[in-house]
Design an enzyme around this catalytic site. Structure first.
Site, PDB file in Angstrom:
ATOM      1  N   GLU A 101       2.124  -0.631 -15.205  1.00  0.00           N
ATOM      2  CA  GLU A 101       2.726  -1.823 -14.605  1.00  0.00           C
ATOM      3  C   GLU A 101       1.926  -3.075 -14.939  1.00  0.00           C
ATOM      4  O   GLU A 101       2.499  -4.140 -15.188  1.00  0.00           O
ATOM      5  CB  GLU A 101       2.843  -1.659 -13.079  1.00  0.00           C
ATOM      6  CG  GLU A 101       3.694  -0.478 -12.627  1.00  0.00           C
ATOM      7  CD  GLU A 101       5.187  -0.677 -12.866  1.00  0.00           C
ATOM      8  OE1 GLU A 101       5.568  -1.730 -13.394  1.00  0.00           O
ATOM      9  OE2 GLU A 101       5.963   0.245 -12.542  1.00  0.00           O
TER      10      GLU A 101
ATOM     11  N   ARG B 150       3.587  -6.034 -17.297  1.00  0.00           N
ATOM     12  CA  ARG B 150       3.866  -7.293 -16.599  1.00  0.00           C
ATOM     13  C   ARG B 150       2.793  -8.343 -16.877  1.00  0.00           C
ATOM     14  O   ARG B 150       3.106  -9.494 -17.159  1.00  0.00           O
ATOM     15  CB  ARG B 150       3.972  -7.045 -15.087  1.00  0.00           C
ATOM     16  CG  ARG B 150       5.059  -6.038 -14.735  1.00  0.00           C
ATOM     17  CD  ARG B 150       5.275  -5.935 -13.240  1.00  0.00           C
ATOM     18  NE  ARG B 150       5.968  -4.685 -12.899  1.00  0.00           N
ATOM     19  CZ  ARG B 150       6.786  -4.534 -11.871  1.00  0.00           C
ATOM     20  NH1 ARG B 150       7.018  -5.525 -11.056  1.00  0.00           N
ATOM     21  NH2 ARG B 150       7.360  -3.365 -11.639  1.00  0.00           N
TER      22      ARG B 150
ATOM     23  N   ASP C 160      12.320   7.026 -19.547  1.00  0.00           N
ATOM     24  CA  ASP C 160      13.126   5.976 -20.174  1.00  0.00           C
ATOM     25  C   ASP C 160      12.455   5.183 -21.284  1.00  0.00           C
ATOM     26  O   ASP C 160      12.864   5.210 -22.446  1.00  0.00           O
ATOM     27  CB  ASP C 160      13.663   5.016 -19.089  1.00  0.00           C
ATOM     28  CG  ASP C 160      12.575   4.543 -18.105  1.00  0.00           C
ATOM     29  OD1 ASP C 160      11.397   4.859 -18.302  1.00  0.00           O
ATOM     30  OD2 ASP C 160      12.927   3.835 -17.141  1.00  0.00           O
TER      31      ASP C 160
ATOM     32  N   GLU D 116      18.258  -3.888 -16.136  1.00  0.00           N
ATOM     33  CA  GLU D 116      18.658  -3.123 -17.324  1.00  0.00           C
ATOM     34  C   GLU D 116      20.065  -3.441 -17.824  1.00  0.00           C
ATOM     35  O   GLU D 116      20.308  -3.517 -19.037  1.00  0.00           O
ATOM     36  CB  GLU D 116      18.516  -1.610 -17.069  1.00  0.00           C
ATOM     37  CG  GLU D 116      17.082  -1.117 -16.980  1.00  0.00           C
ATOM     38  CD  GLU D 116      16.394  -1.477 -15.666  1.00  0.00           C
ATOM     39  OE1 GLU D 116      17.110  -1.793 -14.682  1.00  0.00           O
ATOM     40  OE2 GLU D 116      15.152  -1.457 -15.614  1.00  0.00           O
TER      41      GLU D 116
END
Ligand code: DMJ
Length: 697
Positions: free
Chosen positions: A328, A332, A461, A596
């Protein structure tokens, strides 16, 4: 009310109550041990509450004044608002007014639900995220909260909630293995789900609207049946009658409204809690501000950008004793700083990127060189989550774009070497299914664990996304990446692709221990965009055809919901005679403002120029404005996309709403192909554009 006579009844009641209490305590303890929070108990109570409504034991579920309260009004007690009712009668008095039969039934149901629903409920919590996260299902934290609770600003402190925990998708692996036990428990939840739906529809007119509380009343339409019908059809406003400038301005307005909330109530903190007008901390690093930097630049919001830049220059420090999640913080923070450096040329951002990048490197000091999930950026130590020595596949394979770029910019090879080692190991690992990967890797032995579940959703994913994007970033020369990507897409077609009934929507399901499950996370909606990007870069044309089919499905996941917003997870019907294509379980009805679908709409529009994709994006933006906009500033994730009268705000604006969702909407509406040209930039999985390497372009 009759009093319970005699010692025997007293003992019976005490035994029942003790059993219920012990059960609840066990559930709480197990829940906390496994997830670090009590989200499952909350869900269990929600399920019970819906079931009670369905059974007619209670007449309605009035919206509580705060989302973290469970509130019911007892049948026969008349109407009235939640607060009035609450003042008028205590729980005890209500309890005493029930008949013995009613009370016994409630106790038995509590007990049975406590025992029976735990496996079924935890099954729903698999994945996610996006507490968070992420491509994030949901309901568990990656790391324990390490910072003190935030100080409230000008408001009484809200009750502590597990917002971070409730929205996190990455949880302990024990939850993953339960997926295989779906079957009956799952089916019964669907039945309850349908029953609760129809009951709620019957009662809809009497429900209390929440919009006056959080929505801009001058902009929101009335929460009436009319607006619900609009949200179910295609009649909502289309952008075809709007100019490009008007569309772009609408996104700028949404951003500025979000920014106002963040600035007023959460400045310099990780996330805005727009309803309580406060903030939450995850890493304590100004996550939303950093995630939003390049969005402000792209949207042309110079004043806001300069204010944020000044905070980065004077306030942002990574020399903090704080645990951060490697994935993360890479996508980010490192990604956001690198892209802002490229867009602005300001070395402030490169210096900060080098600082955080070097502080994340201890994560790779593991026996296998597969990184740990968590790093203390102040102490330089790293560790796996408390419950396992495994790392998540998507997490360790979706940090490569950023570390490779850091090496290129600094001319220091260690960053690229560390992440390349991970890709090489994953390339060689046993346990794939036609190129599809399991969801966990053990950091000691470097092998896949918890094998048997194959998904394009949470935990896997962005592995697929980064195979393609690294290949593009490096100039389409790294054949191993391309081969793994092409094989995986063939694996998707062979194992995961199915059509729904009755309308034949193409969807991507999951394999769980050899069984196909028609479950699809919203997170999977990154795939149409990635497939289209591959086709744009010369990969087979049938990838584009599949991208278009899946894009339609992701759009349907929005417009078939009463709010026009997609839930976190859907299940597709495949049986002949089904009356609707999409079912949503009670625990899956939340929307975290995820990007998404609009991300994929952006790619599809860029490559096809078919205006229907802009139309769809416009509808989604309208729905965000209608159901998630908070009047005092910011947008909130919601708990229930099926209930336009009470979508149940969660009081959290995820940083990716500014970092990704609004950025992709802006780019979708822009007609300028050079506004972040897809032949010059590749977006990381948090929508931060990084350059395709010059020698390769
Ligand atoms: C973001 O942090 C990224 O897009 C990540 O890849 C998945 N989860 C969220 C958005 O849903």
């Amino acid at each position: 009310m009759r009093r319970l006579p005699g010692l025997v009844h007293y003992v019976k009641l005490t035994t029942i109550l003790t059993t219920v209490n012990v059960t609840l305590v066990v559930v709480v303890v197990v829940d906390y041990t496994h997830t670090g929070c009590i989200s499952n108990v909350t869900l269990m109570l929600d399920t019970l509450r819906a079931y009670a409504v369905y059974k007619g034991w209670v007449t309605d579920m009035h919206p509580p004044s705060r989302q973290d309260y469970t509130s019911v009004s007892v049948a026969g007690q008349g109407g009235g608002s939640y607060s009035k009712q609450w003042r008028r009668q205590s729980c005890w008095r209500t309890w005493k007014q029930l008949s013995r039969l009613q009370r016994s039934l409630i106790l038995v149901v509590l007990f049975v639900c406590g025992v029976a629903s735990y496996p079924a409920v935890t099954e729903h919590l698999r994945g996610l995220s996006d507490g968070v996260q992420d491509r994030g299902g949901l309901l568990m934290p990656v790391t324990p909260r390490v910072l003190p609770e935030p100080v409230q600003q000008g408001q009484p402190p809200p009750q502590p909630t597990s917002q971070r925990k409730l929205s996190h998708r990455r949880g302990p692996p024990i939850l993953q293995s339960r997926l295989q036990k779906k079957g009956n428990a799952s089916d019964s939840v669907v039945e309850e789900d349908k029953a609760a739906d129809s009951k709620r529809e019957e009662e809809e007119e009497g429900a209390i609207s929440w919009r006056g509380v959080v929505i801009d009343t001058d902009k929101a339409t009335d929460g009436s049946r009319e607006s619900k019908e609009n949200s179910l059809g295609n009649q909502r406003g289309k952008p075809s009658n709007k100019s490009e400038a008007e569309l772009l301005e609408a996104v700028q307005e949404a951003f500025l409204h979000s920014w106002k909330g963040y600035k007023d109530f959460a400045w310099g903190h990780d996330e805005l809690r727009p309803l309580s007008k406060s903030y939450s901390e995850w890493f304590g690093l100004g996550l939303t501000l950093i995630d939003a930097l390049d969005t402000m630049w792209i949207l042309g919001l110079k004043k806001e950008f300069e204010e944020a830049k000044s905070w980065v220059a004077t306030e942002l420090t990574f020399n903090k004793n704080v645990d951060v999640n490697l994935f993360e913080s890479t996508i980010r923070i490192l990604g956001g700083l690198l892209s802002t450096y490229h867009l602005t040329g300001d070395t402030l951002f490169l210096d900060k990127a080098k600082d955080i990048g070097s502080r994340l490197m201890p994560a790779f000091n593991t026996p296998s060189k597969i990184p740990y999930s968590d790093v203390n950026i102040g102490k330089g130590t790293a560790h796996p989550p408390r419950w396992t020595s495994d790392s998540t596949v998507a997490e360790v394979t979706s940090i490569q774009l950023e570390f490779r770029e850091l090496s290129r910019l600094t001319q220091e090879p260690q960053y690229q070497a560390a992440v390349a080692e991970v890709m090489n190991q994953v390339h060689r690992m046993d346990g794939k299914l036609d190129g599809l990967v399991p969801m966990f890797i053990n950091t000691n032995n470097g092998q896949f664990t918890h094998q048997g579940i194959y998904t394009m959703g949470a935990r896997a994913d962005s592995y697929y996304e980064y195979l393609l994007k690294q290949w593009i970033q490096g100039g389409k020369t790294e054949n191993q990446l391309l081969e793994d990507y092409l094989q995986a897409i063939e694996g998707v077609k062979k194992n995961l692709l199915q059509k729904s009934s009755p309308n034949g929507l193409t969807f991507v399901g999951e394999i769980s221990h050899g069984q196909f499950s028609p479950k699809m996370d919203h997170l999977v909606c990154f795939l149409p965009g990635t497939l289209a990007l591959g086709a744009h870069n010369g990969l087979p044309a049938d990838h584009m055809a599949l991208a278009k089919e899946l894009m339609e499905t992701c759009y349907q996941m929005y417009i078939q919901m009463e709010t026009g917003l997609s839930p976190e997870i859907v299940h597709f019907n495949m049986h002949e005679g089904s009356t609707r294509d999409i079912d949503v379980k009670l625990a899956d009805r939340h929307n975290l403002l995820r990007p998404e679908t609009v991300e994929s709409l952006f790619y599809l529009y860029r490559f096809t120029r078919d205006h229907k994709y802009q139309d769809w994006g416009w509808e989604i933006l309208q729905s965000f404005n209608k159901y998630t906009k908070v009047s005092s500033g910011g947008y909130t994730s919601i708990n229930n996309v099926r209930d336009p009268d009470y979508p149940s705000p969660r009081d959290k604006m995820e940083s990716f709403f500014l970092g990704e969702t609004l950025k992709y909407l802006y780019l979708l509406f822009s007609e300028d192909p050079d506004l972040i040209s897809l032949d010059q930039y590749v977006f990381n999985t948090e929508a931060h554009p990084l350059p395709i390497w010059p020698s390769a372009a």
